[in-house]
Scaffold this motif. Structure first.
Motif, PDB file in Angstrom:
ATOM      1  N   HIS A   9      34.729  66.513  35.650  1.00  0.00           N
ATOM      2  CA  HIS A   9      34.641  67.758  36.412  1.00  0.00           C
ATOM      3  C   HIS A   9      33.760  68.791  35.714  1.00  0.00           C
ATOM      4  N   ALA A  10      33.858  68.881  34.392  1.00  0.00           N
ATOM      5  CA  ALA A  10      33.193  69.951  33.650  1.00  0.00           C
ATOM      6  C   ALA A  10      31.725  69.666  33.364  1.00  0.00           C
ATOM      7  N   LEU A  11      31.361  68.388  33.213  1.00  0.00           N
ATOM      8  CA  LEU A  11      29.995  68.003  32.843  1.00  0.00           C
ATOM      9  C   LEU A  11      29.336  67.256  33.995  1.00  0.00           C
ATOM     10  N   VAL A  12      28.024  67.075  33.908  1.00  0.00           N
ATOM     11  CA  VAL A  12      27.302  66.429  35.016  1.00  0.00           C
ATOM     12  C   VAL A  12      27.369  64.902  34.942  1.00  0.00           C
ATOM     13  N   GLY A  13      27.751  64.351  33.799  1.00  0.00           N
ATOM     14  CA  GLY A  13      27.770  62.898  33.629  1.00  0.00           C
ATOM     15  C   GLY A  13      29.093  62.267  34.020  1.00  0.00           C
ATOM     16  N   ALA A  14      29.082  60.934  34.099  1.00  0.00           N
ATOM     17  CA  ALA A  14      30.300  60.169  34.396  1.00  0.00           C
ATOM     18  C   ALA A  14      30.972  59.810  33.079  1.00  0.00           C
ATOM     19  N   ILE A  15      31.646  60.775  32.479  1.00  0.00           N
ATOM     20  CA  ILE A  15      32.207  60.590  31.144  1.00  0.00           C
ATOM     21  C   ILE A  15      33.384  59.628  31.154  1.00  0.00           C
ATOM     22  N   SER A  16      34.095  59.540  32.271  1.00  0.00           N
ATOM     23  CA  SER A  16      35.232  58.608  32.347  1.00  0.00           C
ATOM     24  C   SER A  16      34.782  57.160  32.204  1.00  0.00           C
ATOM     25  N   GLN A  17      33.498  56.890  32.409  1.00  0.00           N
ATOM     26  CA  GLN A  17      32.992  55.519  32.274  1.00  0.00           C
ATOM     27  C   GLN A  17      32.592  55.165  30.847  1.00  0.00           C
TER      28      GLN A  17
ATOM     29  N   VAL B 201      20.822  61.971  33.895  1.00  0.00           N
ATOM     30  CA  VAL B 201      22.136  62.316  33.340  1.00  0.00           C
ATOM     31  C   VAL B 201      23.063  62.887  34.403  1.00  0.00           C
ATOM     32  N   VAL B 202      22.529  63.244  35.569  1.00  0.00           N
ATOM     33  CA  VAL B 202      23.332  63.827  36.638  1.00  0.00           C
ATOM     34  C   VAL B 202      23.872  62.705  37.519  1.00  0.00           C
ATOM     35  N   ARG B 203      25.182  62.583  37.563  1.00  0.00           N
ATOM     36  CA  ARG B 203      25.807  61.508  38.330  1.00  0.00           C
ATOM     37  C   ARG B 203      26.430  62.072  39.608  1.00  0.00           C
ATOM     38  N   LEU B 204      25.598  62.136  40.643  1.00  0.00           N
ATOM     39  CA  LEU B 204      26.079  62.605  41.931  1.00  0.00           C
ATOM     40  C   LEU B 204      26.966  61.578  42.619  1.00  0.00           C
ATOM     41  N   ASP B 205      27.009  60.360  42.075  1.00  0.00           N
ATOM     42  CA  ASP B 205      27.826  59.305  42.668  1.00  0.00           C
ATOM     43  C   ASP B 205      29.254  59.292  42.143  1.00  0.00           C
ATOM     44  N   LYS B 206      29.616  60.259  41.298  1.00  0.00           N
ATOM     45  CA  LYS B 206      31.004  60.321  40.830  1.00  0.00           C
ATOM     46  C   LYS B 206      31.938  60.516  42.020  1.00  0.00           C
ATOM     47  N   GLU B 207      33.082  59.810  41.995  1.00  0.00           N
ATOM     48  CA  GLU B 207      34.018  59.872  43.114  1.00  0.00           C
ATOM     49  C   GLU B 207      35.433  60.179  42.640  1.00  0.00           C
ATOM     50  N   THR B 208      36.233  60.742  43.546  1.00  0.00           N
ATOM     51  CA  THR B 208      37.654  60.930  43.292  1.00  0.00           C
ATOM     52  C   THR B 208      38.366  59.599  43.482  1.00  0.00           C
ATOM     53  N   ALA B 209      39.662  59.586  43.198  1.00  0.00           N
ATOM     54  CA  ALA B 209      40.451  58.361  43.389  1.00  0.00           C
ATOM     55  C   ALA B 209      40.475  57.926  44.847  1.00  0.00           C
TER      56      ALA B 209
ATOM     57  N   GLY C  88      37.854  58.045  46.767  1.00  0.00           N
ATOM     58  CA  GLY C  88      36.516  57.637  47.174  1.00  0.00           C
ATOM     59  C   GLY C  88      35.657  58.750  47.706  1.00  0.00           C
ATOM     60  N   GLU C  89      36.120  59.983  47.564  1.00  0.00           N
ATOM     61  CA  GLU C  89      35.343  61.135  48.004  1.00  0.00           C
ATOM     62  C   GLU C  89      34.427  61.615  46.875  1.00  0.00           C
ATOM     63  N   PRO C  90      33.315  62.286  47.204  1.00  0.00           N
ATOM     64  CA  PRO C  90      32.450  62.822  46.149  1.00  0.00           C
ATOM     65  C   PRO C  90      33.226  63.761  45.233  1.00  0.00           C
ATOM     66  N   LEU C  91      33.077  63.574  43.934  1.00  0.00           N
ATOM     67  CA  LEU C  91      33.814  64.386  42.968  1.00  0.00           C
ATOM     68  C   LEU C  91      33.138  65.743  42.832  1.00  0.00           C
ATOM     69  N   PRO C  92      33.863  66.837  43.070  1.00  0.00           N
ATOM     70  CA  PRO C  92      33.241  68.175  43.071  1.00  0.00           C
ATOM     71  C   PRO C  92      33.116  68.771  41.668  1.00  0.00           C
ATOM     72  N   PHE C  93      32.218  68.199  40.856  1.00  0.00           N
ATOM     73  CA  PHE C  93      32.040  68.737  39.508  1.00  0.00           C
ATOM     74  C   PHE C  93      31.238  70.037  39.554  1.00  0.00           C
ATOM     75  N   VAL C  94      31.322  70.822  38.500  1.00  0.00           N
ATOM     76  CA  VAL C  94      30.673  72.128  38.462  1.00  0.00           C
ATOM     77  C   VAL C  94      29.156  71.968  38.554  1.00  0.00           C
ATOM     78  N   GLY C  95      28.555  72.607  39.541  1.00  0.00           N
ATOM     79  CA  GLY C  95      27.115  72.533  39.755  1.00  0.00           C
ATOM     80  C   GLY C  95      26.686  71.442  40.710  1.00  0.00           C
ATOM     81  N   ARG C  96      27.636  70.673  41.231  1.00  0.00           N
ATOM     82  CA  ARG C  96      27.272  69.514  42.057  1.00  0.00           C
ATOM     83  C   ARG C  96      26.448  69.897  43.285  1.00  0.00           C
TER      84      ARG C  96
END
Length: 385
Positions: A69-77, A267-275, A277-285
């Motif tokens: 949520h806080a960063l633009v990358g897919a850190i959970s991966q 580095v910007v992962r616009l494909d991040k998703e919520t559980a 399957g919706e687009p994850l609303p990270f800051v700056g998305r």
């Protein structure tokens, strides 16, 4: 406000370093000469004090989701004991800082911010942590870096430095991958070693307690001397990172610049998703999604000098004019040096898209004279692996 001092300040002074203020810290600019220190890193190794960098711990069951949520990358991966380059952006997509995030445990991360931005990044992370089961806190530590082709040999020869295969799951210096980290030991104390750096060379960054920083510094210098290791300052670090095409916050990156303009859209992962399957609303998305694929107003490019006079940050990039005169302005230099490795001036600059193609002949206004430069791919230098 008085500049802070790292645990190694007295060591730098004793070595005759030229000290300077940088990001709110007193840091070594050089010990001998910029050229000698730069070449030592390319040919053998350099030892850097990076204890001014901001180290921020993020831990808790919600750590991975929070960083997504806080960063633009897919850190959970990011896998355990791996690292990822990322950015923290404002709501409008402007870069607040570029960061490296290390995953040191199942729900533990280590975020390294630029020195001048540490308080800003810490404050933003704390603010963005609302609603997440996570703890965000500064971590007092010292950071040393050994960079250069002989870095691994030097660490192996350092008195008291030991690998810890049991704690690291079998990771050793030899098999430690690029952008990975592992717990190791120095004279019985746990340290974290990352195969990361800011020079374009192989090398290691070592996090150690501030109380043991002087011991480690001296041990590395002693072990490295036969291999050609020298202490290196900020000036060499800047020319090394520029040759390697690495951005510096405040030059290539700032709050008016998005990752896409800086050529760092990957580095910007616009494909991040919520559980769900919706687009994850990270800051700056939203702002960044609107910029992806759009023609930027300016593009970051590499410039190779055709003459001897270097471009410097802030100089105008222009179309070549008649009789050596400066023509119409098409951009600005963000960083520039005479390259010690390549033997000609190199620079990074933001220019308008129509003059950003490789091979485009441009000029830089150096004190009223149009010095010839040509657009080239980044990086300028790649090490031989």
């Amino acid at each position: 406000m008085t500049d802070k001092k790292t645990p190694l300040y007295d060591e730098h002074v004793a070595l005759g370093a030229n000290m300077t203020g940088f990001g709110g810290w007193q840091m070594p600019l050089r010990y001998t000469s910029d050229l000698a220190e730069h070449r030592a890193v390319r040919d053998a190794a350099g030892l850097f004090d990076l204890s001014h960098m901001g180290d921020i711990g993020v831990r808790g069951p919600g750590a991975a989701a929070f960083l997504d949520h806080a960063l633009v990358g897919a850190i959970s991966q990011v896998k355990h004991l791996r690292a990822r380059y990322s950015m923290i952006c404002a709501d409008d997509g402007g870069v607040l800082d570029d960061l490296i995030v290390y995953r040191t445990g199942e729900s533990e991360y280590f975020v390294v911010a630029n020195a001048a931005n540490t308080e800003l990044v810490l404050g933003e992370l704390e603010r963005r942590a609302a609603g997440f089961d996570v703890v965000v806190e500064p971590v007092p530590t010292a950071l040393l870096a050994v960079q250069g082709p002989r870095a691994e040999e030097i660490l192996r020869a350092t008195d008291g430095f030991e690998e810890d295969p049991e704690a690291s799951g079998g990771v050793t210096l030899e098999n430690l991958r690029y952008y990975a980290c592992a717990p190791m030991r120095f004279r019985g104390e746990p340290v974290i070693v990352g195969r990361t750096g800011y020079t374009g060379e192989d090398g290691f960054e070592i996090w150690v307690s501030p109380e043991r920083a002087v011991e480690l510094w001296r041990a590395l210098l002693s072990a490295g001397e036969p291999f050609g290791l020298v202490p290196a300052g900020l000036s060499a670090r800047d020319s090394l990172r520029l040759e390697a095409g690495m951005p510096l916050y405040g030059h290539e990156l700032d709050t008016t610049t998005t990752p896409f303009e800086a050529g760092m859209g990957r580095v910007v992962r616009l494909d991040k998703e919520t559980a769900d399957g919706e687009p994850l609303p990270f800051v700056g998305r939203d702002a960044l999604a609107s910029r992806k694929g759009a023609q930027p107003a300016r593009v970051l490019v590499g410039l190779r000098g055709e003459g001897r006079r270097p471009a410097r940050a802030g100089y105008d990039v222009v179309r070549p004019g008649a009789d050596g005169a400066a023509g119409v302005k098409v951009g600005s230099v963000t960083s520039g040096v005479p390259s010690p490795t390549l033997g000609y001036p190199v620079a990074m600059a933001y220019v308008t898209p129509e003059v950003s193609a490789e091979g485009t002949e441009l000029a830089v206004d150096v004190r009223g004279r149009a010095e010839p430069f040509v657009v080239v791919p980044l990086p300028f230098y790649r090490r031989t692996k």
